[in-house]
Design a protein around this motif. Structure first.
Motif, PDB file in Angstrom:
ATOM      1  N   GLU A   1       0.838  -1.206   0.000  1.00 22.50           N
ATOM      2  CA  GLU A   1       0.000   0.000   0.000  1.00 22.50           C
ATOM      3  C   GLU A   1       0.866   1.247   0.000  1.00 22.50           C
ATOM      4  O   GLU A   1       0.642   2.170  -0.772  1.00 22.50           O
ATOM      5  N   GLN A   2       1.848   1.220   0.887  1.00 20.52           N
ATOM      6  CA  GLN A   2       2.745   2.368   1.024  1.00 20.52           C
ATOM      7  C   GLN A   2       3.454   2.657  -0.296  1.00 20.52           C
ATOM      8  O   GLN A   2       3.519   3.796  -0.744  1.00 20.52           O
ATOM      9  N   GLU A   3       3.941   1.558  -0.898  1.00 20.09           N
ATOM     10  CA  GLU A   3       4.627   1.700  -2.177  1.00 20.09           C
ATOM     11  C   GLU A   3       3.682   2.267  -3.223  1.00 20.09           C
ATOM     12  O   GLU A   3       4.061   3.102  -4.038  1.00 20.09           O
ATOM     13  N   LYS A   4       2.413   1.765  -3.165  1.00 19.77           N
ATOM     14  CA  LYS A   4       1.421   2.221  -4.139  1.00 19.77           C
ATOM     15  C   LYS A   4       1.182   3.724  -3.968  1.00 19.77           C
ATOM     16  O   LYS A   4       1.179   4.490  -4.947  1.00 19.77           O
ATOM     17  N   ILE A   5       1.027   4.099  -2.686  1.00 19.59           N
ATOM     18  CA  ILE A   5       0.768   5.521  -2.409  1.00 19.59           C
ATOM     19  C   ILE A   5       1.952   6.358  -2.868  1.00 19.59           C
ATOM     20  O   ILE A   5       1.789   7.385  -3.543  1.00 19.59           O
ATOM     21  N   ASP A   6       3.166   5.866  -2.569  1.00 21.96           N
ATOM     22  CA  ASP A   6       4.372   6.597  -2.976  1.00 21.96           C
ATOM     23  C   ASP A   6       4.404   6.750  -4.488  1.00 21.96           C
ATOM     24  O   ASP A   6       4.698   7.829  -5.020  1.00 21.96           O
ATOM     25  N   MET A   7       4.068   5.636  -5.153  1.00 28.11           N
ATOM     26  CA  MET A   7       4.119   5.650  -6.610  1.00 28.11           C
ATOM     27  C   MET A   7       3.078   6.631  -7.166  1.00 28.11           C
ATOM     28  O   MET A   7       3.367   7.422  -8.060  1.00 28.11           O
ATOM     29  N   GLU A   8       1.869   6.571  -6.539  1.00 24.31           N
ATOM     30  CA  GLU A   8       0.804   7.467  -6.995  1.00 24.31           C
ATOM     31  C   GLU A   8       1.206   8.919  -6.804  1.00 24.31           C
ATOM     32  O   GLU A   8       0.959   9.762  -7.671  1.00 24.31           O
ATOM     33  N   ARG A   9       1.842   9.162  -5.647  1.00 22.76           N
ATOM     34  CA  ARG A   9       2.239  10.537  -5.372  1.00 22.76           C
ATOM     35  C   ARG A   9       3.252  11.012  -6.411  1.00 22.76           C
ATOM     36  O   ARG A   9       3.131  12.113  -6.958  1.00 22.76           O
TER      37      ARG A   9
ATOM     38  N   VAL B   1       0.999  16.617 -12.617  1.00 19.98           N
ATOM     39  CA  VAL B   1       0.713  18.035 -12.397  1.00 19.98           C
ATOM     40  C   VAL B   1       1.759  18.897 -13.119  1.00 19.98           C
ATOM     41  O   VAL B   1       1.425  19.840 -13.829  1.00 19.98           O
ATOM     42  N   SER B   2       3.036  18.501 -12.946  1.00 17.81           N
ATOM     43  CA  SER B   2       4.091  19.288 -13.590  1.00 17.81           C
ATOM     44  C   SER B   2       3.895  19.296 -15.096  1.00 17.81           C
ATOM     45  O   SER B   2       4.015  20.345 -15.747  1.00 17.81           O
ATOM     46  N   HIS B   3       3.577  18.092 -15.580  1.00 15.68           N
ATOM     47  CA  HIS B   3       3.390  17.986 -17.023  1.00 15.68           C
ATOM     48  C   HIS B   3       2.225  18.853 -17.493  1.00 15.68           C
ATOM     49  O   HIS B   3       2.352  19.601 -18.461  1.00 15.68           O
ATOM     50  N   GLU B   4       1.113  18.761 -16.749  1.00 17.90           N
ATOM     51  CA  GLU B   4      -0.092  19.510 -17.129  1.00 17.90           C
ATOM     52  C   GLU B   4       0.159  21.009 -17.092  1.00 17.90           C
ATOM     53  O   GLU B   4      -0.397  21.755 -17.872  1.00 17.90           O
ATOM     54  N   LEU B   5       0.986  21.475 -16.146  1.00 20.01           N
ATOM     55  CA  LEU B   5       1.263  22.916 -16.043  1.00 20.01           C
ATOM     56  C   LEU B   5       2.280  23.366 -17.082  1.00 20.01           C
ATOM     57  O   LEU B   5       2.223  24.477 -17.592  1.00 20.01           O
TER      58      LEU B   5
ATOM     59  N   PHE C   1     -11.854   7.012 -13.915  1.00 23.01           N
ATOM     60  CA  PHE C   1     -12.123   7.780 -12.688  1.00 23.01           C
ATOM     61  C   PHE C   1     -10.830   8.147 -11.960  1.00 23.01           C
ATOM     62  O   PHE C   1     -10.858   8.793 -10.931  1.00 23.01           O
ATOM     63  N   GLU C   2      -9.676   7.679 -12.504  1.00 22.20           N
ATOM     64  CA  GLU C   2      -8.409   8.033 -11.874  1.00 22.20           C
ATOM     65  C   GLU C   2      -8.005   9.444 -12.294  1.00 22.20           C
ATOM     66  O   GLU C   2      -8.372   9.915 -13.353  1.00 22.20           O
ATOM     67  N   ARG C   3      -7.203  10.069 -11.414  1.00 28.12           N
ATOM     68  CA  ARG C   3      -6.780  11.450 -11.686  1.00 28.12           C
ATOM     69  C   ARG C   3      -5.874  11.508 -12.915  1.00 28.12           C
ATOM     70  O   ARG C   3      -4.982  10.681 -13.049  1.00 28.12           O
ATOM     71  N   PHE C   4      -6.127  12.470 -13.745  1.00 24.92           N
ATOM     72  CA  PHE C   4      -5.336  12.734 -14.963  1.00 24.92           C
ATOM     73  C   PHE C   4      -5.460  11.629 -16.006  1.00 24.92           C
ATOM     74  O   PHE C   4      -4.746  11.648 -16.994  1.00 24.92           O
TER      75      PHE C   4
END
Ligand code: ATP
Ligand code: MG
Length: 606
Positions: free
Chosen positions: A368-376, A383-387, A544-547
């Motif tokens: 889970e932690q790894e998943k969250i880290d990866m998602e982050r 976000v950087s790409h979109e901006l 439904f996932e972000r981006f």
């Protein structure tokens, strides 16, 4: 343990010892007693006979030395008279012999023909010559009885003038002795019998506590500590029994403590969320808790005594490597379908001597932690790409303007228009992100109202119908009656706006968008369907996932950020509902969500 057979039992041995001791004692007493008695009886018998011989000798001596006249009775008849007087029932025969070995009288009537003959008895001849008493005992061949015979010299003035030969029945003394022997044997038998019975009873006092202790020891071996040995007295055995009982108590306490510790340890191990594996000094598994077995998807029994390196799939390591490993090791068991990552920490079990006694491995599921880290990480990248995209566009347009395009009355407003659009897009993006971040941190408030969803939905569709630029036909399947739900109008408007604008975006020219509301038990189900390009089956869940955008370039062209449905999902679930998509590629897409709906409230309203 096997039951001890009676003949092998200590009880039997005790009884045997008693009986043998008594038998030995009786034997010794018997031999001594019988021998003494025999001597006494025979001596008594002999001395009583001797007294009578002495008397007879005296009388006969007188007759033998007497001067006889012619008219006196003969010596023979005198002797005969004396002998007749002296006989009694125990005397078989008395013979009188003169110094020339001639028999001059016998008490036995059947042997009267011997009178006047020379005797052949050697014993008599010897007595006549040496002048001492001789005797012996012989067995009569005819009757089988013992006979005692004796020869006594008749001495006058130191000269042997004759002899008395006597045969007596001594058998009676022996049969008396036999009788006593029989009584003695019977006595011994009775004594042995009583000893045996007493022995059985007495031995019990010793053997019972011992066999009790034996039973208790057996019960203890089976783990039963509730029994107690009975204490019968305070002798050594009694004290042994008391000590035994104390020992049982101590053992029970020790066992209870060990058991308690074991239970504590095992419950700690099994209620831990981390997996724990312990090995011996050779690296073989000796303990594994349930979480560890579940994490590694193995059964406890099969992995015991397996090498830990093969259990963890770390064949490239040796056991020593693991023991010396300071950092944790990441075990990646991910498959294509499912990510699965564990972190293993190792610590060695050391003896005071510093000798390595084993290894403790703690496993931690960090998927889970790894998943969250990866998602982050992914999120930041997104976000950087979109901006960056709008910013680079703006930079090139602003550069062009700065380099003189601002003077061109035709191009300048167009370029400014583009930069304005990009700025708005960035503001939208930032706003969307802000909204999502608020939802993530639950930092938002709903302004919920009871509203008629049907009217509310009609109004939104009307707005789209009026402003739409595409050639798309709208079709509504909405109930006629009002359906009251408690929602935040702004938020649900935002959700519907996004769903409808998506539907319009992806609808072909002349397509149809269908709106449906179905009232179910305790929910209302709202769906918007289009006849557009659809979504590939594998991606239906991901929209439904972000981006997430199925076709990034196309979507961006249409001004989308890929956050619309992610926000919609958050909002619908914040309202206690759920949202999902179903799509057939090339045929169309349906986005459906439901909201909780309370019919009772409805009744109150009407
Ligand atoms: P935004 O809504 O933030 O302006 P967007 O529309 O691209 O941007 P979402 O609304 O979150 O983002 O949709 C995500 C993706 O899902 C879209 O990029 C698109 O690829 C796909 N999608 C959504 N609705 C439909 C639809 N009706 N038909 C086909 N694809 C769709
Ligand atoms: Mg959208």
């Amino acid at each position: 343990m096997k039951k001890v057979g009676f003949t092998r039992s200590i009880h039997f041995k005790f009884v045997m010892i008693y009986v043998l001791l008594i038998l030995l004692a009786m034997q010794i007493i018997g031999v001594y007693f019988v021998r003494e008695l025999e001597d006494r009886l025979v001596d008594n018998f002999k001395s009583s006979i001797k007294e009578r011989i002495d008397l007879l000798e005296f009388t006969l001596k007188e007759e033998l030395v007497k001067e006889r006249d012619a008219d006196d009775p003969t010596l023979e008849s005198e002797v005969n008279n004396i002998l007749t007087d002296s006989t009694s029932s125990d005397i078989l025969e008395i013979r009188v012999i003169n110094n020339r070995s001639r028999i001059i009288g016998t008490s036995d009537d059947t042997n009267q023909e011997l009178v006047g003959q020379i005797t052949a008895e050697k014993m008599i001849k010897k007595v006549l010559t040496i002048g001492v008493v001789m005797d012996n005992i012989f067995v009569d061949n005819q009757t089988g009885n013992r006979v005692w015979r004796s020869a006594t010299p008749i001495v006058s003035n130191d000269e042997v003038i004759g002899a008395i030969y006597l045969e007596t029945k001594i058998e009676e003394v022996y049969s008396q002795l036999n009788e006593i022997n029989r009584i003695f044997t019977n006595g011994t038998a009775i004594a042995l019998g009583i000893t045996a019975i007493l022995g059985v009873l007495l031995a019990q006092t010793v053997t019972r506590p011992i066999s009790d202790m034996r039973k208790q020891a057996l019960a203890m071996a089976k783990g039963n500590f509730s029994r107690k040995v009975k204490v019968f007295g305070y002798d050594e055995i009694g004290q042994l029994a008391i000590t035994f009982n104390n020992l049982t108590k101590r053992l029970q306490e020790a066992q209870a403590t060990t058991e308690g510790e074991r239970r504590k340890l095992s419950s700690v191990l099994s209620y831990m969320t981390d997996g724990v594996i312990a090995t011996d000094r050779k690296g073989r598994v000796i303990l594994i808790n349930d979480p560890a077995a579940n994490m590694l998807n193995v059964s406890r029994e099969t992995v015991l005594s397996q090498p830990i390196v093969s259990l963890l799939g770390l064949e490239q390591y040796t056991f020593d490597d693991l023991s010396n490993e300071q950092d944790s090791i990441i075990l990646d068991y991910s498959t294509k379908e499912k990510p699965y990552i564990l972190r293993a920490n190792f610590s060695i079990i050391q003896k005071e001597t510093g000798f390595v006694n084993g290894l403790i491995t703690v496993l931690h599921d960090i998927t889970e932690q790894e998943k969250i880290d990866m998602e982050r990480r992914e999120f930041v990248a997104n976000v950087s790409h979109e901006l960056r995209t709008p910013l680079t566009t703006m930079r090139s347009y602003l550069e062009a303007l700065a380099e003189g395009a601002w003077q061109d009355k035709e191009i300048a407003p167009q370029f400014l228009d583009v930069t304005q659009n990009e700025t708005e897009r960035m503001i939208r993006l930032v706003n969307d992100l802000l909204q999502l971040s608020k939802m993530d941190s639950k930092d938002y408030r709903f302004n919920k109202d009871w509203i008629d969803f049907i009217r509310f939905f009609h109004r939104i569709i009307d707005r789209f119908e009026m402003t739409k630029q595409q050639n798309v036909h709208f079709e509504r399947f909405l109930p006629n009656a009002a359906l009251f739900v408690e929602i935040d109008q702004d938020k649900i408007t935002q959700v519907l706006d996004n769903i409808i604008s998506n539907a319009l975006k992806y609808s072909p020219d002349g397509g149809r968008v269908t709106f449906k509301v179905i009232e179910k038990n305790d929910v209302i189900e709202v769906s918007v369907s289009d006849q557009g390009m659809g979504i590939p089956k594998d991606n239906v869940e991901k929209i439904f996932e972000r981006f997430y955008r199925v076709d990034k370039a196309r979507s961006r062209q249409m001004g989308g950020t890929g956050l619309g449905l992610a926000i919609a999902k958050e909002m619908i679930s914040a309202h206690g509902g759920d949202i999902w998509a179903s799509s057939v590629e090339g045929k169309g897409t349906t986005i459906t969500f439901y909201l909780p709906y309370d019919r009772i409230q409805e009744d109150d309203w009407s």
